[in-house]
Design an enzyme around this catalytic site. Sequence first.
Site, mmCIF file in Angstrom:
data_model
loop_
_atom_site.group_PDB
_atom_site.id
_atom_site.type_symbol
_atom_site.label_atom_id
_atom_site.label_comp_id
_atom_site.label_asym_id
_atom_site.label_seq_id
_atom_site.Cartn_x
_atom_site.Cartn_y
_atom_site.Cartn_z
ATOM 1 N N MET A 30 0.846 -1.199 0.000
ATOM 2 C CA MET A 30 0.000 0.000 0.000
ATOM 3 C C MET A 30 0.880 1.247 0.000
ATOM 4 O O MET A 30 0.402 2.340 0.325
ATOM 5 C CB MET A 30 -0.927 0.002 1.214
ATOM 6 C CG MET A 30 -1.881 -1.191 1.209
ATOM 7 S SD MET A 30 -3.451 -0.866 2.050
ATOM 8 C CE MET A 30 -2.880 -0.484 3.682
ATOM 9 N N LEU A 33 6.654 3.086 1.607
ATOM 10 C CA LEU A 33 7.604 1.968 1.640
ATOM 11 C C LEU A 33 8.737 2.191 2.642
ATOM 12 O O LEU A 33 9.244 3.291 2.809
ATOM 13 C CB LEU A 33 8.191 1.728 0.247
ATOM 14 C CG LEU A 33 7.176 1.351 -0.836
ATOM 15 C CD1 LEU A 33 7.904 0.965 -2.128
ATOM 16 C CD2 LEU A 33 6.255 0.213 -0.399
ATOM 17 N N HIS A 34 9.119 1.089 3.303
ATOM 18 C CA HIS A 34 10.226 1.091 4.269
ATOM 19 C C HIS A 34 11.049 -0.177 4.033
ATOM 20 O O HIS A 34 10.745 -0.977 3.132
ATOM 21 C CB HIS A 34 9.683 1.173 5.697
ATOM 22 C CG HIS A 34 8.613 0.149 6.008
ATOM 23 N ND1 HIS A 34 8.862 -1.206 6.049
ATOM 24 C CD2 HIS A 34 7.284 0.290 6.248
ATOM 25 C CE1 HIS A 34 7.759 -1.857 6.341
ATOM 26 N NE2 HIS A 34 6.768 -0.968 6.442
ATOM 27 N N GLY A 36 11.154 -2.948 5.428
ATOM 28 C CA GLY A 36 10.405 -4.210 5.462
ATOM 29 C C GLY A 36 9.887 -4.583 4.083
ATOM 30 O O GLY A 36 10.058 -5.713 3.611
ATOM 31 N N HIS A 37 9.267 -3.607 3.414
ATOM 32 C CA HIS A 37 8.783 -3.862 2.050
ATOM 33 C C HIS A 37 9.950 -4.241 1.135
ATOM 34 O O HIS A 37 9.849 -5.159 0.321
ATOM 35 C CB HIS A 37 8.124 -2.604 1.463
ATOM 36 C CG HIS A 37 6.906 -2.128 2.191
ATOM 37 N ND1 HIS A 37 6.884 -0.960 2.913
ATOM 38 C CD2 HIS A 37 5.656 -2.654 2.290
ATOM 39 C CE1 HIS A 37 5.672 -0.776 3.429
ATOM 40 N NE2 HIS A 37 4.910 -1.782 3.071
ATOM 41 N N ASP A 152 2.468 -9.356 9.286
ATOM 42 C CA ASP A 152 1.000 -9.455 9.187
ATOM 43 C C ASP A 152 0.663 -10.941 9.051
ATOM 44 O O ASP A 152 0.256 -11.406 7.984
ATOM 45 C CB ASP A 152 0.522 -8.637 7.981
ATOM 46 C CG ASP A 152 0.948 -7.186 8.108
ATOM 47 O OD1 ASP A 152 0.341 -6.465 8.890
ATOM 48 O OD2 ASP A 152 1.933 -6.782 7.444
ATOM 49 N N ARG A 189 2.578 2.787 9.232
ATOM 50 C CA ARG A 189 1.866 3.572 10.251
ATOM 51 C C ARG A 189 2.802 4.124 11.326
ATOM 52 O O ARG A 189 2.390 4.991 12.095
ATOM 53 C CB ARG A 189 0.761 2.740 10.901
ATOM 54 C CG ARG A 189 -0.413 2.470 9.971
ATOM 55 C CD ARG A 189 -1.640 1.962 10.715
ATOM 56 N NE ARG A 189 -2.811 1.953 9.856
ATOM 57 C CZ ARG A 189 -3.224 0.910 9.145
ATOM 58 N NH1 ARG A 189 -2.576 -0.232 9.194
ATOM 59 N NH2 ARG A 189 -4.304 1.002 8.370
HETATM 60 P P1 AMP Z 1 1.465 -2.946 3.486
HETATM 61 O O1 AMP Z 1 2.033 -1.907 2.572
HETATM 62 O O2 AMP Z 1 1.451 -2.538 4.925
HETATM 63 O O3 AMP Z 1 0.163 -3.503 2.992
HETATM 64 O O4 AMP Z 1 2.482 -4.160 3.445
HETATM 65 C C1 AMP Z 1 2.875 -4.743 2.232
HETATM 66 C C2 AMP Z 1 3.654 -5.988 2.538
HETATM 67 O O5 AMP Z 1 4.805 -5.668 3.325
HETATM 68 C C3 AMP Z 1 2.855 -7.011 3.358
HETATM 69 O O6 AMP Z 1 3.139 -8.311 2.872
HETATM 70 C C4 AMP Z 1 3.389 -6.806 4.753
HETATM 71 O O7 AMP Z 1 3.256 -7.935 5.572
HETATM 72 C C5 AMP Z 1 4.840 -6.501 4.467
HETATM 73 N N1 AMP Z 1 5.493 -5.818 5.586
HETATM 74 C C6 AMP Z 1 5.018 -4.746 6.269
HETATM 75 N N2 AMP Z 1 5.856 -4.427 7.277
HETATM 76 C C7 AMP Z 1 6.885 -5.308 7.230
HETATM 77 C C8 AMP Z 1 8.069 -5.508 8.017
HETATM 78 N N3 AMP Z 1 8.370 -4.725 9.054
HETATM 79 N N4 AMP Z 1 8.897 -6.520 7.667
HETATM 80 C C9 AMP Z 1 8.604 -7.325 6.617
HETATM 81 N N5 AMP Z 1 7.512 -7.195 5.836
HETATM 82 C C10 AMP Z 1 6.656 -6.207 6.147
#
Ligand code: AMP
Length: 281
Positions: A30, A33-34, A36-37, A152, A189
């Site tokens: 979504m 981006l950080h 983790g993504h 998640d 967030r």
């Molecule tokens: P989001 O943009 O929050 O919908 O997340 C996109 C993808 O990134 C999802 O598969 C999340 O589980 C993953 N994600 C979010 N935060 C992290 C994190 N800290 N470490 C690894 N993957 C993450």
Amino acid sequence: MKIIQSPHQFQQEMLQLKQQGKTIGFVPTMGGLHAGHLSLVDIAKQHAEIIVSSIFVNPMQFGENEDLDSYPRTLETDIEKLKSLNVDYLFTPTNDDIYPLGKAKHTSVEVEHLANKLCGISRPVFFKGIATVVSILFNIVQPTIAVFGKKDYQQYRIIQSMVKDLMFPIKVIGGETIRESNGLAMSSRNSYLTDEQKQQASTLRKTILAAAEKLQSTPSISIEEIQADAKKALIEADFKFDYFEIIRQSDLEPATPGDKRLLIAGAGWLNETRLIDNLEI
Ligand code: AMP
């Protein structure tokens, strides 16, 4: 990196790549981006030739009083980050591209038995929105593999279950959670939090680690006792408590004595910011 907004055009590009025999690795996001993504992009690269990401803040997964309007939107910097990792394609549809008749009139997908617990209790439309949008994205991108973060965890298990039940020819891969130096799981967030709140927020991770330690070192302790201690610690750190559960990884049901592969998962709000975290043991 080729950036495409139109679902039809994106699907055509992907079909051509598949006709050439290419494998496609997909990381849906979504935005905001950080690291983790970006770690998920690195995992995708280990499993596929063409790397695709998407940025779509999915309205169907937000409840009435949630943060759809304020959700971090940082498209320009997101694009730079994805380019620097040599992502090949970025899909950036609008709400109308995905839900032409509006989300209320759209066909939906539900994985009821995994969605009706944990985050699904305080966020009743959340996982229906996720399963629906991921199905749509899978049909547009047609990936060989797709990578989801285990931060998640419930979402990851729901997608795995959906792919199996609906026979999507896609391998779902889980990525480990990437954290700040104080242990706080990275999340888009987190940008809502001040530095002081980020320190407070790291209590969630510390509480999960403390629960794991008790579970492993004190076999006589009951799960209820561990959960009660965790709830107390979170409330003392000013969390509005949502849940703290010790469950089975397989079906997300409460752990019973003898169960082996467990998950400790917690969630709460710090001010208005919802935070979740978990640990596989
Ligand atoms: P989001 O943009 O929050 O919908 O997340 C996109 C993808 O990134 C999802 O598969 C999340 O589980 C993953 N994600 C979010 N935060 C992290 C994190 N800290 N470490 C690894 N993957 C993450």
